[in-house]
Motif scaffolding. Sequence first.
Motif, PDB file in Angstrom:
ATOM      1  N   VAL A  38       0.832  -1.207   0.000  1.00 27.40           N
ATOM      2  CA  VAL A  38       0.000   0.000   0.000  1.00 27.40           C
ATOM      3  C   VAL A  38       0.866   1.255   0.000  1.00 27.40           C
ATOM      4  N   SER A  39       1.929   1.229   0.771  1.00 30.00           N
ATOM      5  CA  SER A  39       2.791   2.411   0.866  1.00 30.00           C
ATOM      6  C   SER A  39       3.561   2.670  -0.428  1.00 30.00           C
ATOM      7  N   SER A  40       3.833   1.609  -1.198  1.00 30.03           N
ATOM      8  CA  SER A  40       4.588   1.792  -2.448  1.00 30.03           C
ATOM      9  C   SER A  40       3.678   1.988  -3.656  1.00 30.03           C
ATOM     10  N   ALA A  41       2.401   1.641  -3.544  1.00 29.77           N
ATOM     11  CA  ALA A  41       1.463   1.808  -4.664  1.00 29.77           C
ATOM     12  C   ALA A  41       1.194   3.293  -4.893  1.00 29.77           C
ATOM     13  N   ASP A  42       1.704   3.809  -5.999  1.00 33.08           N
ATOM     14  CA  ASP A  42       1.586   5.248  -6.255  1.00 33.08           C
ATOM     15  C   ASP A  42       0.777   5.566  -7.514  1.00 33.08           C
ATOM     16  N   HIS A  43       0.097   4.545  -8.051  1.00 36.96           N
ATOM     17  CA  HIS A  43      -0.657   4.717  -9.295  1.00 36.96           C
ATOM     18  C   HIS A  43      -2.149   4.578  -9.007  1.00 36.96           C
ATOM     19  N   LEU A  44      -2.869   5.683  -9.075  1.00 38.11           N
ATOM     20  CA  LEU A  44      -4.310   5.682  -8.835  1.00 38.11           C
ATOM     21  C   LEU A  44      -5.047   5.248 -10.095  1.00 38.11           C
ATOM     22  N   VAL A  45      -5.889   4.220  -9.963  1.00 36.57           N
ATOM     23  CA  VAL A  45      -6.722   3.757 -11.067  1.00 36.57           C
ATOM     24  C   VAL A  45      -8.176   4.059 -10.706  1.00 36.57           C
ATOM     25  N   VAL A  46      -8.789   4.965 -11.451  1.00 33.07           N
ATOM     26  CA  VAL A  46     -10.171   5.365 -11.192  1.00 33.07           C
ATOM     27  C   VAL A  46     -11.088   4.588 -12.127  1.00 33.07           C
ATOM     28  N   MET A  47     -12.014   3.830 -11.559  1.00 31.56           N
ATOM     29  CA  MET A  47     -12.954   3.047 -12.354  1.00 31.56           C
ATOM     30  C   MET A  47     -14.330   3.701 -12.303  1.00 31.56           C
ATOM     31  N   VAL A  48     -14.927   3.882 -13.483  1.00 31.20           N
ATOM     32  CA  VAL A  48     -16.174   4.642 -13.599  1.00 31.20           C
ATOM     33  C   VAL A  48     -17.259   3.770 -14.220  1.00 31.20           C
ATOM     34  N   ASN A  49     -18.424   3.700 -13.572  1.00 29.77           N
ATOM     35  CA  ASN A  49     -19.531   2.889 -14.062  1.00 29.77           C
ATOM     36  C   ASN A  49     -20.322   3.601 -15.148  1.00 29.77           C
ATOM     37  N   GLY A  50     -21.172   2.837 -15.822  1.00 38.04           N
ATOM     38  CA  GLY A  50     -22.013   3.384 -16.873  1.00 38.04           C
ATOM     39  C   GLY A  50     -23.395   3.772 -16.369  1.00 38.04           C
ATOM     40  N   ILE A  51     -24.321   3.970 -17.306  1.00 34.00           N
ATOM     41  CA  ILE A  51     -25.651   4.464 -16.980  1.00 34.00           C
ATOM     42  C   ILE A  51     -26.412   3.455 -16.114  1.00 34.00           C
ATOM     43  N   LEU A  52     -27.050   3.959 -15.077  1.00 40.44           N
ATOM     44  CA  LEU A  52     -27.818   3.177 -14.100  1.00 40.44           C
ATOM     45  C   LEU A  52     -26.967   2.146 -13.369  1.00 40.44           C
TER      46      LEU A  52
END
Length: 352
Positions: free
Chosen positions: A27-41
Amino acid sequence: MTENGHVCSSETVTGGENVFSCNESDVSSADHLVVMVNGILGSSADWKFAAEQFVKSLPDKVFVHRSERNAASQTLDGVDVMGERLSEEVLEVIKQKPNLRKISFVAHSVGGLVARYAIGRLHRPPKENTGDTLVENCEEAKPTIGGLIPVNFITVATPHLGSRGNKQVPFLFGLPALEKAAVLVIHWIFRRTGRHLFLTDNDEGKPPLLKRMLEDYDDCYFMSALRSFQRRVTYANVGYDHIVGWRTSSIRRNIELPKWQESVNEKYPHVVYEERCKGFDFELDSTNDDNADDVEEELVTGLSRVSWEKVDVSFHNSRSRFAAHSVIQVKNHNLHTDGADVIQHMIDHFCL
């Protein structure tokens, strides 16, 4: 906090969910944020399987945030309203985890358009040298997204060219009468988001939002933000996606759709075609013409000014093929497991 094997998750104050390795050193070394975005409804749960696979494969590299700011009926509020909410949510996540350095987006369906809007809001131009100050930090001389280095921008079955006419919504069967009727009634069903998808919005005399997103418009750096990512990728269903057509999700003209063959790759049995498309800096000829062909051409041309990796997927031999729009993201692991190889392909080609 909940634990599933070596993967932990916790709800955020914004209602989203962070997914990360249970190992503190990871966790302390993970420096890459991956943002996951859902679809409609949809909701953040739609990306549960994919998020866990990302962390299992890249435990010390990625910190995944499954967005929840736009869920269920909130996805009908419009691409712009959802984009504003997503950008605020991303900034809050970044603020909570100060060791983050990089950022990527993985978005499904309409979520891809929402992510494109959000990065336009989050884009920060590179600092320039002036007569008084010199930019010494190399990273400060490059554009950022929310202060982080943009790496991967990945869309999955996203209607980049909108959903208006030209068989872009397969369940309308390509019948002109049904497509014209859909334009008239779509706002009753999908409200403001429907207007954006069918390009019938006319906010204070402005062009439709999807047209505006082809440029840096007002204080949103839509194209500069998209261009700043190291790579841009589309995953598209070649068939059986009754919600988003192949052309609109792969940003192609009809004559550019490739002839695909069944996959011979045992690791990715549902990936049937891949290509890398260079960007061409066309001069945009913006038109106010209401013709669907002209509008689609303008959108294809505008988005083709940046390079794209295009990955075409087919579930034609799958029992779940009629749910291809959900299978491609493994929305439900019990029902849509055939899409697991697509998620693995995404992970294996992910730039860190």
